[in-house]
Design a protein around this motif. Structure first.
Motif, short mmCIF file in Angstrom:
data_model
loop_
_atom_site.label_atom_id
_atom_site.label_comp_id
_atom_site.label_asym_id
_atom_site.label_seq_id
_atom_site.Cartn_x
_atom_site.Cartn_y
_atom_site.Cartn_z
N ASN A 158 -1.01 -5.32 1.45
CA ASN A 158 -2.41 -5.19 1.04
C ASN A 158 -3.20 -6.41 1.51
OD1 ASN A 158 -4.87 -4.93 -0.31
ND2 ASN A 158 -3.92 -3.87 -2.03
N THR A 192 0.84 -1.20 0.00
CA THR A 192 0.00 0.00 0.00
C THR A 192 0.87 1.24 0.00
OG1 THR A 192 -0.10 0.02 2.42
CG2 THR A 192 -1.79 -1.24 1.26
N GLU A 193 0.25 2.40 -0.13
CA GLU A 193 0.99 3.66 -0.20
C GLU A 193 1.78 3.96 1.07
OE1 GLU A 193 -1.64 6.76 -1.26
OE2 GLU A 193 -2.05 6.00 -3.28
N ASP A 194 1.32 3.45 2.20
CA ASP A 194 2.03 3.69 3.46
C ASP A 194 2.93 2.51 3.84
OD1 ASP A 194 0.00 1.94 3.95
OD2 ASP A 194 -0.70 2.89 5.79
#
Length: 428
Positions: free
Chosen positions: A128, A122-124
Motif C-alpha cells: 500500500n 492491497t487486495e492484489d
C-alpha cells in the motif's frame, strides 16, 4: 552571559544536539534530501504554471502528446516521495548503527525489511503506497531506532556466527548478521500478527491517528511556527547550530505536510488551495533568507548604514559574507560580525524571524500568496526560491521582497548601535 542559568541552557542544548538517536534521525533525513528535492522538482515541472503567453505544459503536450511526457516525473515521484518511509527506515538505522560502530548496511536492510513486513497489503498483493510514503514516517523512525538497538544488542551477544580468518569481509558480515536478522524479523512478524488479531488495523494507522496527525495539525499553526523560529535563533545566538538541533524534531512533522501539498498540486489543485501553510519550504523561503536570522537583510543594512569610504569592520565582514549569503550560507556573518553572544544583535536576530513568520503566515492564510508546493535545495537564492516554491507565482517573489525590506528596516537601528559601540570601544 556568564550567568549560571545561561551556561546550564547551553550545556543542555548541546547535549540534546549531540544525542545519538536525534543525530541519527537528523542525518537520516539529510541523507535522503537529494531524493526529496528531485521528486519535488519533477512534480513542479509536470505542473509548471503559464508565464504570460508561454505555457510550458501545453508546449510539452503538443510535442509529446497529452500527459505522455509527465510519466517521467510521475515515475520519479514513485521512486522518491512515494517511498519516503521506506527510505527513512533504512537511512536512520544505517546512521544509528554506524554511530555504534556496528554494521550499518545490515542494520539498514533489516530495518527496511521490517518496515515492509508492517506495510498493509492491497487486495492484489501489492504494498500500500499510502503507507510507504510520508504517512509512514513516524513508524519508520520508531522502527529504525528500536530494531537497530536490538540488532546492536544481538551482535554484541554470542548469538552470531563467527567466520574463520581469510573469509572475505562482506561474507563475514553477512553471517554475523544472519541470526540477529532472523530473530528481529520473526519478532516483527509476530508483532504484525498480534496487531492484526487484537487491534484490527495496521500499526501505521494506529501511529498516524494517535501521534502523527495531531502533531501535524499542531505544526501547521502560527504558534508552532513562532516557537520553531524562536528556538532556532535562540540556539544560534549561543553558538549552537539551531537548525541541526531542532531539525530532527521538526522534519518528521513538516515533511509530510509539504508532501501532501505536493501530491495535491500534482493532481491539479491550485497552490492557493492546498491545505498546509507551515512547511519547511515556508520557513526556508520566507524566514531564513540568507540563512538563519534573515542575515541577507543584515548585510544590506550594513551596506546602507556604513558607506563605502568608511573603513569599518562591519562592512569588511559584510563584503566577505555577501557571496555566501546569497546562497543562504551565513556562518561567516554569524561568527565574523559576530552575532553569536553579541547583546546588540540579540533582539533583531530573534525578533525579525518571528516577525517575518507572522507576516508570511498571514499572507498565505489570507490567500494573498500561494502556499508552498515544492522543496528546493536550501542554497537556492531568494527571489528564485520565492518563485519556484509557490509553483511559479510572482506573489512568492513579492512576499520575499517585502520581508527583506521589513527585515532591513528592523536591522538598521541595531547596525547603527553596533557600529557606534565598536567605535567607542576601539576609539577608531
Amino acid at each position: 552571559m556568564n550567568n549560571k542559568y545561561m551556561q546550564r541552557f547551553i550545556e543542555i542544548a548541546g547535549r540534546i544536539g549531540a544525542q545519538r538517536h536525534l543525530v541519527a534521525v537528523r542525518d537520516g533525513f539529510v541523507a535522503i534530501m537529494p531524493l526529496v528535492i528531485i521528486g519535488s522538482l519533477a512534480i513542479l515541472i509536470n505542473n509548471f504554471p503559464p508565464m504570460g503567453a508561454f505555457n510550458f505544459v501545453d508546449l510539452m503536450n503538443n510535442l509529446f502528446g497529452d500527459g505522455n511526457w509527465q510519466q517521467v516525473g510521475g515515475s520519479i515521484w514513485n521512486g522518491t516521495f512515494a517511498v519516503l518511509g521506506l527510505l527513512i527506515a533504512f537511512s536512520i538505522a544505517f546512521n544509528l548503527a554506524q554511530s555504534y560502530s556496528v554494521d550499518g548496511l545490515s542494520a539498514g536492510l533489516i530495518s527496511a525489511s521490517g518496515y515492509i513486513i508492517l506495510v498493509p497489503v492491497t487486495e492484489d498483493w501489492g504494498l500500500n503506497f499510502a503507507w510507504l510514503g510520508a504517512q509512514g514516517l513516524f513508524v519508520a523512525i520508531i522502527l529504525a531506532l528500536i530494531l537497530t538497538e536490538i540488532f546492536r544488542f544481538l551482535v554484541h551477544s554470542k548469538l552470531t556466527i563467527k567466520m574463520p580468518e581469510g573469509v572475505p569481509d562482506g561474507v563475514s558480515r553477512s553471517f554475523t548478521a544472519l541470526i540477529p536478522a532472523t530473530i528481529i524479523l520473526i519478532l516483527v512478524g509476530l508483532f504484525q500478527a498480534l496487531i492484526n488479531v487484537f487491534v484490527g488495523i495496521s500499526i501505521f494507522e494506529v501511529i498516524f491517528n494517535v501521534i502523527q496527525a495531531p502533531l501535524q495539525g499542531l505544526g501547521n499553526t502560527l504558534p508552532a511556527a513562532i516557537v520553531v523560529a524562536f528556538l532556532n535563533h535562540l540556539l544560534w545566538f549561543f553558538g549552537l547550530h539551531g537548525t541541526n538541533i531542532i531539525g530532527s524534531v521538526i522534519e518528521p512533522i513538516y515533511l509530510p505536510l509539504i508532501e501532501q501539498n505536493l501530491s495535491l498540486f500534482q493532481g491539479g489543485m491550485s497552490a492557493f488551495d492546498v491545505p498546509y501553510i507551515v512547511t519547511k519550504p515556508f520557513l526556508d523561503s520566507y524566514v531564513f533568507m540568507g540563512g538563519s536570522g534573515t542575515t541577507i537583510a543584515l548585510l544590506i543594512a550594513i551596506f546602507i548604514v556604513i558607506k563605502k569610504d568608511q573603513k569599518h569592520p562591519y562592512r569588511e565582514v559584510a563584503k566577505l559574507s555577501a557571496p555566501a549569503g546569497l546562497f543562504n550560507i551565513n556562518e561567516p556573518v554569524i561568527f565574523g560580525l559576530p552575532i553569536v553572544l553579541n547583546p546588540v544583535m540579540l533582539i533583531p536576530f530573534i525578533l525579525i524571524p518571528v516577525t517575518l513568520t507572522v507576516i508570511s503566515y498571514m499572507a498565505l492564510l489570507t490567500g494573498i500568496v500561494p502556499k508552498t508546493v515544492a522543496i528546493l535545495p536550501w542554497t537556492t537564492p531568494p527571489i528564485l526560491s520565492g518563485y519556484l516554491v509557490t509553483g511559479g507565482s510572482w506573489r512568492g517573489i513579492a512576499l520575499q521582497i517585502f520581508n527583506i525590506t521589513v527585515a532591513v528596516l528592523m536591522y538598521i537601528p541595531f547596525v547603527i548601535a553596533g557600529a557606534r559601540t565598536f567605535k567607542n570601544r576601539t576609539g577608531e
